[in-house]
Design an enzyme around this catalytic site. Structure first.
Site, PDB file in Angstrom:
ATOM      1  CE  LYS A  82     -11.061  -5.411   6.058  1.00 21.95           C
ATOM      2  NZ  LYS A  82     -10.270  -6.090   7.084  1.00 21.95           N
ATOM      3  CG  ASP A 142     -11.863  -6.184  -2.050  1.00 20.13           C
ATOM      4  OD1 ASP A 142     -10.888  -6.929  -1.834  1.00 20.13           O
ATOM      5  OD2 ASP A 142     -12.676  -5.869  -1.144  1.00 20.13           O
ATOM      6  CE1 TYR A 186      -6.632 -10.471   3.113  1.00 17.96           C
ATOM      7  CE2 TYR A 186      -5.041 -11.792   1.902  1.00 17.96           C
ATOM      8  CZ  TYR A 186      -5.996 -11.682   2.893  1.00 17.96           C
ATOM      9  OH  TYR A 186      -6.316 -12.785   3.657  1.00 17.96           O
TER      10      TYR A 186
HETATM   11  P1  KE4 Z   1     -11.691 -11.250   5.411  1.00 16.60           P
HETATM   12  O1  KE4 Z   1     -11.848 -12.596   4.774  1.00 16.60           O
HETATM   13  O2  KE4 Z   1     -10.412 -11.160   6.235  1.00 16.60           O
HETATM   14  O3  KE4 Z   1     -12.925 -10.806   6.207  1.00 16.60           O
HETATM   15  O4  KE4 Z   1     -11.583 -10.147   4.262  1.00 16.60           O
HETATM   16  C1  KE4 Z   1     -10.579 -10.306   3.284  1.00 16.60           C
HETATM   17  C2  KE4 Z   1     -10.296  -8.956   2.656  1.00 16.60           C
HETATM   18  C3  KE4 Z   1     -10.780  -8.692   1.399  1.00 16.60           C
HETATM   19  N1  KE4 Z   1     -10.566  -7.489   0.799  1.00 16.60           N
HETATM   20  C4  KE4 Z   1      -9.875  -6.509   1.433  1.00 16.60           C
HETATM   21  C5  KE4 Z   1      -9.663  -5.201   0.745  1.00 16.60           C
HETATM   22  C6  KE4 Z   1      -9.352  -6.741   2.731  1.00 16.60           C
HETATM   23  O5  KE4 Z   1      -8.643  -5.754   3.346  1.00 16.60           O
HETATM   24  C7  KE4 Z   1      -9.569  -7.973   3.357  1.00 16.60           C
HETATM   25  C8  KE4 Z   1      -9.018  -8.283   4.741  1.00 16.60           C
HETATM   26  N2  KE4 Z   1      -8.145  -7.298   5.310  1.00 16.60           N
HETATM   27  C9  KE4 Z   1      -7.161  -7.789   6.241  1.00 16.60           C
HETATM   28  C10 KE4 Z   1      -6.348  -6.592   6.744  1.00 16.60           C
HETATM   29  N3  KE4 Z   1      -5.493  -6.060   5.767  1.00 16.60           N
HETATM   30  C11 KE4 Z   1      -7.793  -8.548   7.352  1.00 16.60           C
HETATM   31  C12 KE4 Z   1      -6.898  -8.794   8.532  1.00 16.60           C
HETATM   32  C13 KE4 Z   1      -6.458 -10.220   8.618  1.00 16.60           C
HETATM   33  O6  KE4 Z   1      -6.096 -10.822   7.572  1.00 16.60           O
HETATM   34  O7  KE4 Z   1      -6.462 -10.722   9.766  1.00 16.60           O
END
Ligand code: KE4
Length: 430
Positions: free
Chosen positions: A267, A239, A144
């Protein structure tokens, strides 16, 4: 006397917010039941609207590596807010933040701040396409990279949780340029690269995956991807939104010993404030506006409150590298404790762990990619989740998420978690 609890708040939230949440994974849709509404948190503990206390293994999905409401971070934000919350103009702090990140990582000559991991990955992909003049890219099933259109093809996290294979609103024009293959399947990558020779701008990977549970690259996998990208002129994008500054100060690049061309962060870099970033070699980053023509922008990019939060946390992590050793030791302790109780229960399982990322899969085969993660007994995981929640342990509400340890966790907390797991398994398995 409080007039609300998670149930009443969830009912009320759904009147004004889609699904009652501002991000789908929070909705407990796969595990079932009512999401708990959090009122506050401190250190390793969350406190919900019903007055319950939980040991937290989500850590806001990664950022809270030193625990919630970490005093230096809170104080820094409070002080900074006195001078306004945003200027929309460059500041010294942004320079200091960029220099600090460069001092902790490698292959980052230039770095651009954004406000989320999605923005970081979206911008890095656009940059790779602008730099190479190519359109297609490879992502891995179950990884993701945020919710930008191009990435919502066979993605992990909430899409895996809700089994959303294709997302309405993503046009064929976009998804046709997204090539996917299984994580850890280097032969599939080689076949795609041969099939689309000269057309692939980037390979983007979670170098240690956290959005299908925690899944480690098999020995040589990331190294082989590096060789392919170098040979084919493909931009290799790490990523590290989850792994950056979590696995080590230098993230997965340091831990795996593999060089990325572009790295995405999020994060931990914001300490819970909205921050993302993408950076890399000057040869590539110099194509980003206003230096180059690959346009990318953001009103709140480099926001002073977000910067001071991230800067304060990263500075502490840099000054105390033993924190990573402590965290890894706590995670190993938890791993061994969980291993013992699940073994004793007779339930088939496997535990994946690296640094302070860990996940338990009720599977009788190793979990090395999305298919094996999806083939686990995830219905049982959902029951385990609630049994643990009832015992005051807050795990990610999906089998397709990594758990994150924070360094405020004590060994007593870990023992309590292991005991809760033992009781939960006894309750569920009879
Ligand atoms: P954000 O746009 O949510 O800040 O980051 C996206 C993203 C990008 N790359 C990786 C490896 C990530 O894990 C994420 C976001 N992680 C999720 C949890 N698996 C965020 C939680 C959510 O979607 O509310």
């Amino acid at each position: 006397m409080k007039t609300y609890n998670s149930n009443t708040l969830f009912d009320r939230a759904q009147l004004s917010i889609p699904g009652g949440v501002n991000s789908p994974v929070r909705a407990f849709k796969s595990v079932g039941g009512t999401p708990i509404f959090i009122e506050r948190a401190k250190g390793a503990y969350l406190y919900d609207a019903d007055g319950n206390k939980y040991i937290d293994y989500i850590a806001s999905w990664g950022p809270m590596i030193l625990g919630h409401a970490h005093d230096p971070v809170v104080k820094a934000i409070q002080a900074k807010a006195e001078g306004s919350t945003s200027f929309g103009a460059p500041t010294l702090l942004e320079i200091e933040m960029a220099e600090l990140i460069k001092s902790m990582t490698k292959n980052v000559d230039l770095i651009r701040m954004v406000s989320s991991g999605t923005e970081a990955c979206m911008s890095a992909l656009r940059l790779a396409r602008g730099y190479t003049g190519r359109n297609k890219f490879i992502k891995f099933e179950g990884c993701y990279h945020g919710h930008a259109d191009a990435f919502l093809v066979k993605a992990g996290s909430g899409l895996a949780t809700f089994d959303i294979q294709t997302v309405p609103g993503i046009t064929a024009g976009v998804s046709n340029d997204t090539l996917t293959c299984a994580y850890n399947d280097i032969e599939a990558v080689k076949a795609l690269v041969a099939q689309h020779k000269g057309e692939i701008a980037a390979i983007i990977i979670e170098p240690v995956a956290g959005n299908m549970g925690c899944i480690l690259p098999l020995p040589g996998f990331v190294e082989s991807l590096r060789e392919i990208c170098t040979a084919e002129g493909i931009v290799f994008i790490f990523d590290e939104v989850m792994t950056g500054f979590r696995l080590a100060a230098g993230g997965a690049q340091e831990v795996l010993g593999v060089d990325a061309d572009l790295v995405c962060y999020g994060k931990v870099i914001g300490a819970g404030m909205p921050v993302g970033a993408f950076g890399g070699k000057k040869e590539i980053m110099s194509h980003i506006a206003p230096l180059g023509n690959v346009y990318q922008a953001g009103t709140l990019s480099g926001n002073p409150l977000a910067m001071i939060a991230g800067y304060t946390l990263l500075h502490e992590l840099k000054a105390n590298p033993n924190l990573y050793t402590e965290l890894a030791a706590k995670t190993e302790y938890l791993h061994k404790g969980l291993q013992a109780v699940v073994e004793a229960s007779g339930k088939a399982f496997t535990i994946n762990r690296l640094g302070s990322m860990i996940s338990v899969h009720f599977s009788n085969t190793p979990v090395i990619d999305f298919a094996t993660a999806a083939a686990a007994d995830n219905a049982f995981f959902n029951q385990f989740f609630h049994a643990m929640l009832r015992r005051g342990v807050y795990l990610p509400p999906s089998a397709f998420e990594s758990w994150f340890l924070n360094n405020a966790l004590s060994y007593e907390d870990l023992d309590a978690t292991i005991a809760a797991a033992k009781e939960s398994l006894e309750e569920l398995l009879g």
